[in-house]
Design a protein around this motif. Structure first.
Motif, short mmCIF file in Angstrom:
data_model
loop_
_atom_site.label_atom_id
_atom_site.label_comp_id
_atom_site.label_asym_id
_atom_site.label_seq_id
_atom_site.Cartn_x
_atom_site.Cartn_y
_atom_site.Cartn_z
N GLU A 142 0.85 -1.19 0.00
CA GLU A 142 0.00 0.00 0.00
C GLU A 142 0.89 1.24 0.00
N ALA A 143 0.47 2.27 -0.71
CA ALA A 143 1.30 3.46 -0.93
C ALA A 143 1.75 4.13 0.36
N GLY A 144 0.86 4.30 1.32
CA GLY A 144 1.23 4.94 2.58
C GLY A 144 2.29 4.14 3.32
N LEU A 145 2.13 2.83 3.35
CA LEU A 145 3.11 1.96 3.98
C LEU A 145 4.44 2.03 3.24
N ALA A 146 4.40 2.05 1.92
CA ALA A 146 5.64 2.15 1.14
C ALA A 146 6.41 3.41 1.51
N CYS A 147 5.73 4.51 1.68
CA CYS A 147 6.40 5.76 2.07
C CYS A 147 7.01 5.64 3.47
N GLU A 148 6.33 4.96 4.39
CA GLU A 148 6.88 4.72 5.73
C GLU A 148 8.12 3.83 5.65
N ILE A 149 8.06 2.81 4.79
CA ILE A 149 9.20 1.92 4.61
C ILE A 149 10.42 2.70 4.11
N VAL A 150 10.22 3.55 3.12
CA VAL A 150 11.31 4.36 2.58
C VAL A 150 11.90 5.24 3.67
N ARG A 151 11.05 5.91 4.42
CA ARG A 151 11.52 6.80 5.48
C ARG A 151 12.33 6.03 6.53
N ALA A 152 11.80 4.88 6.97
CA ALA A 152 12.50 4.08 7.98
C ALA A 152 13.84 3.58 7.46
N TRP A 153 13.86 3.14 6.20
CA TRP A 153 15.09 2.63 5.60
C TRP A 153 16.16 3.72 5.52
N LEU A 154 15.75 4.91 5.12
CA LEU A 154 16.71 6.01 4.99
C LEU A 154 17.20 6.52 6.35
N GLN A 155 16.36 6.43 7.36
CA GLN A 155 16.75 6.92 8.69
C GLN A 155 17.62 5.92 9.45
N ALA A 156 17.55 4.66 9.09
CA ALA A 156 18.34 3.64 9.78
C ALA A 156 19.80 3.74 9.36
N ALA A 157 20.68 3.24 10.21
CA ALA A 157 22.11 3.25 9.91
C ALA A 157 22.69 1.87 10.18
N PHE A 158 23.68 1.52 9.39
CA PHE A 158 24.36 0.25 9.57
C PHE A 158 25.00 0.21 10.94
N GLN A 159 24.78 -0.89 11.68
CA GLN A 159 25.27 -0.99 13.05
C GLN A 159 26.68 -1.54 13.17
N GLY A 160 27.22 -2.10 12.12
CA GLY A 160 28.58 -2.63 12.18
C GLY A 160 28.65 -3.79 13.17
N GLY A 161 29.75 -3.87 13.90
CA GLY A 161 29.92 -4.93 14.89
C GLY A 161 29.83 -6.31 14.25
N ARG A 162 29.06 -7.20 14.87
CA ARG A 162 28.92 -8.56 14.34
C ARG A 162 28.35 -8.55 12.93
N HIS A 163 27.59 -7.52 12.59
CA HIS A 163 27.01 -7.42 11.24
C HIS A 163 28.08 -7.11 10.20
N GLU A 164 29.09 -6.36 10.58
CA GLU A 164 30.19 -6.03 9.67
C GLU A 164 30.88 -7.31 9.20
N ARG A 165 31.11 -8.23 10.12
CA ARG A 165 31.74 -9.50 9.76
C ARG A 165 30.92 -10.23 8.70
#
Length: 163
Positions: free
Chosen positions: A114-137
């Motif tokens: 749904e379009a409204g949810l898609a816009c929320e997904i985009v916003r959340a994705w852009l605001q998030a940041a890579f956490q590194g640590g165990r994820h970096e490996r």
């Protein structure tokens, strides 16, 4: 200068792409539109490739690709070395894709989100940041798989050129 977002869609994702562009304009997010420019049929790999290449070359920080389901775009984008594209259908997976997988391309499906949810997904994705640590490996392991296979592909091309 690096553009914040490279965005593109095929015909089945055109309307959602236009909505997301309006969201970007309202939020002052810089972007470049790689097409398509209508609902006339186009092939999604023809859009996915230049968006993914823009991200891989560092010309764009992130990419967003939209088709009917998001599946074709995610498959095509992930063929470009250096791209970690993620198909997301909710805010949680969008955040996790950035935080845990350092996803640099987001794919969406206009026909399934749904379009409204898609816009929320985009916003959340852009605001998030890579956490590194165990994820970096783990992301580094993905990179080494990619490097190994890219090397094999180059070697096969060189071998076939000699034949």
């Amino acid at each position: 200068m690096t553009v914040q977002i490279a965005i593109g869609s095929d015909h089945a994702g055109y309307n959602l792409k236009e909505l997301i562009k309006e969201q970007f304009k309202g939020e002052g997010v810089s972007f470049v539109d790689f097409g398509t420019n209508s609902t006339e049929a186009v092939d999604y790999p023809d859009i996915a490739r230049p968006v993914a290449e823009s991200v891989a070359r560092g010309e764009s920080r992130f990419g967003i690709l939209i088709c009917g389901t998001g599946i074709g775009m995610v498959i095509a984008a992930n063929k470009v070395p250096g791209v970690r594209a993620a198909l997301c259908h909710d805010v949680f997976t969008a955040r996790a894709a950035r935080e845990h997988n350092d996803a640099n391309v987001l794919t969406l499906g206009e026909r399934v989100t749904e379009a409204g949810l898609a816009c929320e997904i985009v916003r959340a994705w852009l605001q998030a940041a890579f956490q590194g640590g165990r994820h970096e490996r783990r992301v580094n392991k993905i990179r080494s798989i990619e490097e190994e296979f890219c090397g094999r592909c180059l070697q096969k091309r060189e071998d076939s050129a000699v034949d």
